[in-house]
Design an enzyme around this catalytic site. Structure first.
Site, PDB file in Angstrom:
ATOM      1  N   GLY A  77       0.826  -1.207   0.000  1.00  0.00           N
ATOM      2  CA  GLY A  77       0.000   0.000   0.000  1.00  0.00           C
ATOM      3  C   GLY A  77       0.859   1.255   0.000  1.00  0.00           C
ATOM      4  O   GLY A  77       0.533   2.250  -0.664  1.00  0.00           O
ATOM      5  N   THR A  78       1.955   1.220   0.729  1.00  0.00           N
ATOM      6  CA  THR A  78       2.835   2.392   0.814  1.00  0.00           C
ATOM      7  C   THR A  78       3.392   2.754  -0.562  1.00  0.00           C
ATOM      8  O   THR A  78       3.412   3.925  -0.946  1.00  0.00           O
ATOM      9  CB  THR A  78       3.989   2.092   1.811  1.00  0.00           C
ATOM     10  N   ASN A 159      -7.550   3.949   9.376  1.00  0.00           N
ATOM     11  CA  ASN A 159      -7.076   2.690   9.940  1.00  0.00           C
ATOM     12  C   ASN A 159      -7.251   2.605  11.454  1.00  0.00           C
ATOM     13  O   ASN A 159      -7.402   1.530  12.010  1.00  0.00           O
ATOM     14  CB  ASN A 159      -5.612   2.452   9.576  1.00  0.00           C
ATOM     15  N   GLY A 208      -2.502  -5.945  -0.188  1.00  0.00           N
ATOM     16  CA  GLY A 208      -2.962  -7.336  -0.105  1.00  0.00           C
ATOM     17  C   GLY A 208      -3.188  -7.833   1.320  1.00  0.00           C
ATOM     18  O   GLY A 208      -4.191  -8.480   1.610  1.00  0.00           O
ATOM     19  N   CYS A 333       5.183   4.008  21.599  1.00  0.00           N
ATOM     20  CA  CYS A 333       6.265   4.365  22.498  1.00  0.00           C
ATOM     21  C   CYS A 333       7.440   4.890  21.678  1.00  0.00           C
ATOM     22  O   CYS A 333       8.073   4.153  20.951  1.00  0.00           O
ATOM     23  CB  CYS A 333       6.681   3.144  23.294  1.00  0.00           C
TER      24      CYS A 333
HETATM   25  N1  PLP Z   1      -2.644   3.022   4.301  1.00  0.00           N
HETATM   26  C1  PLP Z   1      -3.385   2.617   5.331  1.00  0.00           C
HETATM   27  C2  PLP Z   1      -4.682   3.304   5.621  1.00  0.00           C
HETATM   28  C3  PLP Z   1      -2.949   1.559   6.141  1.00  0.00           C
HETATM   29  O1  PLP Z   1      -3.684   1.168   7.172  1.00  0.00           O
HETATM   30  C4  PLP Z   1      -1.712   0.937   5.819  1.00  0.00           C
HETATM   31  C5  PLP Z   1      -1.180  -0.138   6.673  1.00  0.00           C
HETATM   32  O2  PLP Z   1      -1.447  -0.187   7.867  1.00  0.00           O
HETATM   33  C6  PLP Z   1      -0.991   1.400   4.716  1.00  0.00           C
HETATM   34  C7  PLP Z   1      -1.479   2.446   3.972  1.00  0.00           C
HETATM   35  C8  PLP Z   1       0.319   0.784   4.322  1.00  0.00           C
HETATM   36  O3  PLP Z   1       0.112  -0.455   3.703  1.00  0.00           O
HETATM   37  P1  PLP Z   1       1.347  -1.459   3.518  1.00  0.00           P
HETATM   38  O4  PLP Z   1       1.608  -2.068   4.844  1.00  0.00           O
HETATM   39  O5  PLP Z   1       0.864  -2.471   2.527  1.00  0.00           O
HETATM   40  O6  PLP Z   1       2.471  -0.661   2.994  1.00  0.00           O
END
Ligand code: PLP
Length: 409
Positions: A77-78, A159, A208, A333
């Site tokens: 996702g990043t 999230n 994923g 932390c």
């Molecule tokens: N965006 C959101 C809203 C997320 O919750 C997360 C992961 O916690 C990410 C992006 C990042 O995803 P990834 O871990 O696949 O890089």
């Protein structure tokens, strides 16, 4: 974490990551053994792998109402978030304004905050505030857009609280102003219906491991016709939009996870939601000074974020861990000091409550028995920690009231 004295695991940390569904693992396995060909190869051996990737692409596209050729596979996702934002800025070099929110995941928030160093150009980033229930004021959003705005990047669902933003409406407003729109839908895909035929976003990120596929695979949806500059430069893969040999097994796993998600969506929004509500109501009624963080209805069906005033989230997690209960806290932390989450701070949650926040995030694998188990264990955990908390004691002896407490420890 302290040693888990119980062998039981009650996993309610699905917004952190999910288990790989057994059906997903099963379809992936042959691609680690017999079917090891490269999907780009000309020979039949590689070609059959390429065909499986095509099928997965179709399944993923169909879950979000997209066309298969609008998907670019990434590593997470990043990477999808970075690709979308950096692509917009490179394809519109005259525009250096970005609109986002104060509650984005670090994948977007930290990128926006480091853009100047990363690109060598000065950017103007508007981080929109949120209301006390985590929702967004559409008027403030509309007013933030200007002629210099290159891209809006706003998450579909948060999230930490699960709060859902009105992405369709915000994307329409951006489109009417000719501004690109990206949404980080990492937490929403597979949990709530998404139909991109009706939601005019230009970019959408998927990960994923948040929907029962493995870690290390993501997708960036890029609407047909949207200007695009690749993030990973290399081979011709993904029609030149992302270099690098595909993570075949994981892509095939994600295809299956999306197929399963279509079938599980109703259960997610009925049974899982009912379990979440039972857990939430039980915690709020059985534990004094407990409060919900986030809008009650405008929320993902699987997420609840509850604050237990005057106790430390990390201490709560340690005690929960002893019973095998897995969740997350809203404080991290850092260098010895406990910093409450940026999301809860943006919502104006008082420090005394933000410190003691716990996020439970469920999945279709959770049961009512597990909810009952948590409801049995949580009240004594909180009561015991409060018995040791000087803030709880003083607040209950009338010396420090919630509104007076200036604790920023
Ligand atoms: N965006 C959101 C809203 C997320 O919750 C997360 C992961 O916690 C990410 C992006 C990042 O995803 P990834 O871990 O696949 O890089």
């Amino acid at each position: 974490m302290s040693g888990n004295e119980s062998t039981k695991v009650v996993y309610m940390d699905n917004n952190a990551t999910t288990r790989v569904a057994p059906e997903v693992l099963e379809v992936m396995l042959p691609y680690f053994s017999d079917l090891y060909g490269n999907p780009s190869s000309m020979h039949t051996f590689g070609g059959q792998v390429g065909a499986a990737v095509i099928k997965a692409r179709k399944n993923i596209a169909s879950l979000i109402g997209a066309s298969p050729d609008e998907l670019v596979f990434t590593s997470c996702g990043t990477e999808s978030d970075s690709t979308a934002i950096l692509s917009a800025l490179q394809s519109l070099p005259g525009k250096r304004h970005i609109v986002t929110t104060r509650v984005e995941h670090p994948a977007v928030k930290n990128l926006c905050e480091t853009l100047d160093t990363l690109t060598g150009h000065k950017h103007n980033v508007t981080q929109l505030p949120v209301e006390s229930d985590g929702t967004i004021d559409l008027q403030k959003y509309e007013e933030s857009l200007g002629d210099e705005t290159a891209i809006v990047s706003i998450m579909w669902a948060n999230n930490e609280t699960g709060v859902i933003f009105p992405i369709a409406e915000m994307a329409r407003i951006a489109k009417s102003r000719n501004i690109l729109f990206h949404t980080d839908a990492v937490q929403a895909v597979g949990k709530v219906p998404i139909n991109l035929a009706e939601v005019p976003v230009d970019f959408l990120s998927i990960s994923g491991h948040k929907l029962h596929a493995p870690k290390g695979v993501g997708v960036l949806y890029v609407r047909k016709g949207t200007p695009f500059v690749p993030f990973m430069i290399g081979g011709h893969q993904e029609h030149g939009r992302r270099g690098g040999t595909e993570n075949v097994a994981s892509i095939i796993g994600l295809g299956m996870a999306c197929e399963l998600a279509v079938g599980h969506m109703e259960e997610e929004n009925t049974r899982v939601k009912a379990l979440r509500d039972k857990l939430e109501n039980g915690l709020l009624t059985s534990i004094p000074n407990a409060m919900l963080n986030g809008h009650k209805d405008q929320r993902l069906p699987n997420t609840t974020n509850v604050s237990f005033e005057f106790v430390e989230g990390e201490s709560i997690l340690l005690h929960m861990d002893r019973y095998g209960i897995c969740a997350s806290s809203g404080s991290a932390c850092t260098s010895g000091s406990l910093e409450p989450s940026h999301v809860l701070r943006a919502m104006g949650v008082p420090f005394t409550a933000a410190h003691g926040s716990i996020r439970f995030s469920l999945s279709i694998y959770n049961t009512e028995e597990e909810v009952d188990y948590i409801l049995e264990k949580m009240p004594p955990i909180i009561a015991n920690l409060r018995a040791m908390s000087p803030f709880w004691k003083s607040s209950h002896q009338g010396r420090v009231g919630k509104s007076q407490c200036k604790c920023e420890c």
